[in-house]
Design a protein around this motif. Sequence first.
Motif, PDB file in Angstrom:
ATOM      1  N   ILE A   1       4.410  12.446   0.992  1.00  0.00           N
ATOM      2  CA  ILE A   1       4.608  13.902   0.937  1.00  0.00           C
ATOM      3  C   ILE A   1       5.037  14.428   2.308  1.00  0.00           C
ATOM      4  CG2 ILE A   1       3.405  16.128   0.614  1.00  0.00           C
ATOM      5  CD1 ILE A   1       1.700  14.635  -1.576  1.00  0.00           C
ATOM      6  N   LYS A   2       4.374  13.925   3.358  1.00  0.00           N
ATOM      7  CA  LYS A   2       4.727  14.339   4.734  1.00  0.00           C
ATOM      8  C   LYS A   2       6.181  14.005   5.029  1.00  0.00           C
ATOM      9  CE  LYS A   2       0.684  12.651   6.523  1.00  0.00           C
ATOM     10  NZ  LYS A   2      -0.060  11.843   7.471  1.00  0.00           N
ATOM     11  N   LYS A   3       6.585  12.789   4.631  1.00  0.00           N
ATOM     12  CA  LYS A   3       7.967  12.358   4.891  1.00  0.00           C
ATOM     13  C   LYS A   3       8.940  13.270   4.168  1.00  0.00           C
ATOM     14  CE  LYS A   3       7.346   7.442   5.541  1.00  0.00           C
ATOM     15  NZ  LYS A   3       7.139   6.302   4.659  1.00  0.00           N
ATOM     16  N   GLN A   4       8.657  13.558   2.902  1.00  0.00           N
ATOM     17  CA  GLN A   4       9.579  14.393   2.119  1.00  0.00           C
ATOM     18  C   GLN A   4       9.700  15.792   2.702  1.00  0.00           C
ATOM     19  OE1 GLN A   4       8.780  14.375  -2.263  1.00  0.00           O
ATOM     20  NE2 GLN A   4       7.392  12.732  -1.685  1.00  0.00           N
ATOM     21  N   ALA A   5       8.552  16.341   3.106  1.00  0.00           N
ATOM     22  CA  ALA A   5       8.555  17.726   3.606  1.00  0.00           C
ATOM     23  C   ALA A   5       9.019  17.798   5.059  1.00  0.00           C
ATOM     24  CB  ALA A   5       7.155  18.329   3.475  1.00  0.00           C
ATOM     25  N   GLY A   6       8.958  16.661   5.753  1.00  0.00           N
ATOM     26  CA  GLY A   6       9.335  16.642   7.167  1.00  0.00           C
ATOM     27  C   GLY A   6       8.324  17.380   8.036  1.00  0.00           C
ATOM     28  N   LYS A   7       7.086  17.485   7.547  1.00  0.00           N
ATOM     29  CA  LYS A   7       6.029  18.119   8.346  1.00  0.00           C
ATOM     30  C   LYS A   7       4.651  17.649   7.888  1.00  0.00           C
ATOM     31  CE  LYS A   7       7.220  22.343   5.925  1.00  0.00           C
ATOM     32  NZ  LYS A   7       7.511  23.755   6.055  1.00  0.00           N
ATOM     33  N   SER A   8       3.655  17.967   8.694  1.00  0.00           N
ATOM     34  CA  SER A   8       2.292  17.517   8.401  1.00  0.00           C
ATOM     35  C   SER A   8       1.724  18.268   7.187  1.00  0.00           C
ATOM     36  CB  SER A   8       1.395  17.784   9.612  1.00  0.00           C
ATOM     37  OG  SER A   8       1.248  19.179   9.782  1.00  0.00           O
TER      38      SER A   8
ATOM     39  N   LYS B   1       0.661  -2.661  -6.643  1.00  0.00           N
ATOM     40  CA  LYS B   1       0.532  -1.745  -5.499  1.00  0.00           C
ATOM     41  C   LYS B   1      -0.917  -1.260  -5.423  1.00  0.00           C
ATOM     42  CE  LYS B   1       5.136  -1.128  -4.899  1.00  0.00           C
ATOM     43  NZ  LYS B   1       5.618  -2.003  -5.956  1.00  0.00           N
ATOM     44  N   VAL B   2      -1.351  -0.978  -4.214  1.00  0.00           N
ATOM     45  CA  VAL B   2      -2.582  -0.221  -4.048  1.00  0.00           C
ATOM     46  C   VAL B   2      -2.138   1.183  -3.680  1.00  0.00           C
ATOM     47  CG1 VAL B   2      -4.683   0.080  -2.698  1.00  0.00           C
ATOM     48  CG2 VAL B   2      -3.937  -2.227  -3.315  1.00  0.00           C
ATOM     49  N   ILE B   3      -2.614   2.168  -4.432  1.00  0.00           N
ATOM     50  CA  ILE B   3      -2.139   3.545  -4.258  1.00  0.00           C
ATOM     51  C   ILE B   3      -3.316   4.464  -3.940  1.00  0.00           C
ATOM     52  CG2 ILE B   3      -1.020   5.498  -5.442  1.00  0.00           C
ATOM     53  CD1 ILE B   3       0.328   3.271  -7.257  1.00  0.00           C
ATOM     54  N   SER B   4      -3.180   5.202  -2.846  1.00  0.00           N
ATOM     55  CA  SER B   4      -4.217   6.179  -2.509  1.00  0.00           C
ATOM     56  C   SER B   4      -3.631   7.580  -2.709  1.00  0.00           C
ATOM     57  CB  SER B   4      -4.622   5.935  -1.053  1.00  0.00           C
ATOM     58  OG  SER B   4      -5.182   7.080  -0.516  1.00  0.00           O
ATOM     59  N   VAL B   5      -4.355   8.418  -3.428  1.00  0.00           N
ATOM     60  CA  VAL B   5      -3.853   9.788  -3.646  1.00  0.00           C
ATOM     61  C   VAL B   5      -4.794  10.795  -2.997  1.00  0.00           C
ATOM     62  CG1 VAL B   5      -2.632   9.223  -5.795  1.00  0.00           C
ATOM     63  CG2 VAL B   5      -4.986  10.053  -5.924  1.00  0.00           C
ATOM     64  N   GLY B   6      -4.283  11.941  -2.617  1.00  0.00           N
ATOM     65  CA  GLY B   6      -5.084  13.001  -2.002  1.00  0.00           C
ATOM     66  C   GLY B   6      -6.225  13.417  -2.937  1.00  0.00           C
ATOM     67  N   GLY B   7      -7.304  13.901  -2.332  1.00  0.00           N
ATOM     68  CA  GLY B   7      -8.519  14.217  -3.074  1.00  0.00           C
ATOM     69  C   GLY B   7      -8.357  15.166  -4.254  1.00  0.00           C
TER      70      GLY B   7
ATOM     71  N   GLU C   1       3.223  17.038  -4.553  1.00  0.00           N
ATOM     72  CA  GLU C   1       2.279  15.974  -4.908  1.00  0.00           C
ATOM     73  C   GLU C   1       2.529  15.499  -6.344  1.00  0.00           C
ATOM     74  OE1 GLU C   1      -2.029  17.048  -5.316  1.00  0.00           O
ATOM     75  OE2 GLU C   1      -2.375  15.427  -3.893  1.00  0.00           O
ATOM     76  N   ARG C   2       2.726  16.455  -7.247  1.00  0.00           N
ATOM     77  CA  ARG C   2       2.945  16.119  -8.660  1.00  0.00           C
ATOM     78  C   ARG C   2       4.225  15.292  -8.815  1.00  0.00           C
ATOM     79  NH1 ARG C   2       3.051  21.212 -10.653  1.00  0.00           N
ATOM     80  NH2 ARG C   2       0.863  21.456 -10.123  1.00  0.00           N
ATOM     81  N   ALA C   3       5.293  15.716  -8.129  1.00  0.00           N
ATOM     82  CA  ALA C   3       6.584  15.010  -8.230  1.00  0.00           C
ATOM     83  C   ALA C   3       6.458  13.603  -7.628  1.00  0.00           C
ATOM     84  CB  ALA C   3       7.668  15.803  -7.501  1.00  0.00           C
ATOM     85  N   THR C   4       5.695  13.492  -6.551  1.00  0.00           N
ATOM     86  CA  THR C   4       5.502  12.191  -5.881  1.00  0.00           C
ATOM     87  C   THR C   4       4.757  11.237  -6.806  1.00  0.00           C
ATOM     88  OG1 THR C   4       5.400  13.353  -3.770  1.00  0.00           O
ATOM     89  CG2 THR C   4       4.526  11.109  -3.797  1.00  0.00           C
ATOM     90  N   ILE C   5       3.726  11.748  -7.465  1.00  0.00           N
ATOM     91  CA  ILE C   5       2.938  10.899  -8.367  1.00  0.00           C
ATOM     92  C   ILE C   5       3.766  10.543  -9.603  1.00  0.00           C
ATOM     93  CG2 ILE C   5       0.890  10.900  -9.870  1.00  0.00           C
ATOM     94  CD1 ILE C   5      -0.581  12.342  -7.536  1.00  0.00           C
ATOM     95  N   ALA C   6       4.550  11.470 -10.121  1.00  0.00           N
ATOM     96  CA  ALA C   6       5.382  11.187 -11.303  1.00  0.00           C
ATOM     97  C   ALA C   6       6.334  10.017 -11.013  1.00  0.00           C
ATOM     98  CB  ALA C   6       6.166  12.435 -11.704  1.00  0.00           C
TER      99      ALA C   6
ATOM    100  N   PHE D   1       0.835  -1.204   0.000  1.00  0.00           N
ATOM    101  CA  PHE D   1       0.000   0.000   0.000  1.00  0.00           C
ATOM    102  C   PHE D   1       0.872   1.257   0.000  1.00  0.00           C
ATOM    103  CE2 PHE D   1      -2.466   3.160   2.608  1.00  0.00           C
ATOM    104  CZ  PHE D   1      -3.336   3.504   1.590  1.00  0.00           C
ATOM    105  N   ILE D   2       0.560   2.177  -0.886  1.00  0.00           N
ATOM    106  CA  ILE D   2       1.261   3.473  -0.921  1.00  0.00           C
ATOM    107  C   ILE D   2       0.225   4.583  -0.758  1.00  0.00           C
ATOM    108  CG2 ILE D   2       2.603   5.083  -2.353  1.00  0.00           C
ATOM    109  CD1 ILE D   2       3.759   2.707  -3.845  1.00  0.00           C
ATOM    110  N   ASP D   3       0.473   5.467   0.195  1.00  0.00           N
ATOM    111  CA  ASP D   3      -0.407   6.619   0.392  1.00  0.00           C
ATOM    112  C   ASP D   3       0.438   7.850   0.049  1.00  0.00           C
ATOM    113  OD1 ASP D   3      -1.797   8.758   1.506  1.00  0.00           O
ATOM    114  OD2 ASP D   3      -2.647   7.532   3.101  1.00  0.00           O
ATOM    115  N   THR D   4       0.081   8.550  -1.020  1.00  0.00           N
ATOM    116  CA  THR D   4       0.957   9.644  -1.467  1.00  0.00           C
ATOM    117  C   THR D   4       1.068  10.759  -0.416  1.00  0.00           C
ATOM    118  OG1 THR D   4      -0.843  10.624  -2.752  1.00  0.00           O
ATOM    119  CG2 THR D   4       0.713   9.243  -3.958  1.00  0.00           C
ATOM    120  N   ASP D   5      -0.022  10.987   0.355  1.00  0.00           N
ATOM    121  CA  ASP D   5       0.062  12.024   1.389  1.00  0.00           C
ATOM    122  C   ASP D   5       1.099  11.658   2.457  1.00  0.00           C
ATOM    123  OD1 ASP D   5      -1.670  13.847   0.296  1.00  0.00           O
ATOM    124  OD2 ASP D   5      -3.390  13.287   1.514  1.00  0.00           O
TER     125      ASP D   5
END
Length: 177
Positions: A38-45, A75-81, A62-67, A31-35
Amino acid sequence: MSQRCVVLVGMMGAGKSEVGELLADQLGYTFIDTDTDIKKQAGKSIPRIFSEDGEEAFRKIERATIARLAGNKSKVISVGGGAIVDQANRKVLSSLGHVVYLRASAKELYQRVKNDKNRPLLQTDDPLARISELLEAREFYYEQADITIDTEDLNVDEVVDKLIDELAKRTIETDME
Ligand code: S3P
């Protein structure tokens, strides 16, 4: 089941993360949750990314993460709304496999998220109106999904069961092509 990914799209409160985790478990997929990425990359919520850096900065990560997801299998992938609004995101997501829209009405979504402080876009005086507006603006894109599951009166287990049935049908069709 083929190795195509399952991509879950839909509004905040649609149940993408919960359904995604359970579905991945049942399919034996990761399972991959893009949010979460994103939190991990930014180091914040997510709320902090929005308040300190702005929505545009969030959309860029978000765009770079999805690319970077391109080419994934099983994989099962969940992306932000809001991810689906971006054309480049849509292209990558549909290339990954089955895009699944978890549908619910604005009223139902509101009931599910009204006490959640983790949704920066809903920190307004009238979150129900905001949900309705966003849903109206995004519905066109959500409806381009390969599979739509109406989650309105279903619990997470029921959504997963229904989705597995739909995926099984598609896999058989794909295998026969
Ligand atoms: C957003 C939804 C959130 C998150 C961000 C923006 C949106 O994800 O990506 O707050 O634009 O609808 P969920 O859909 O998982 O809540």
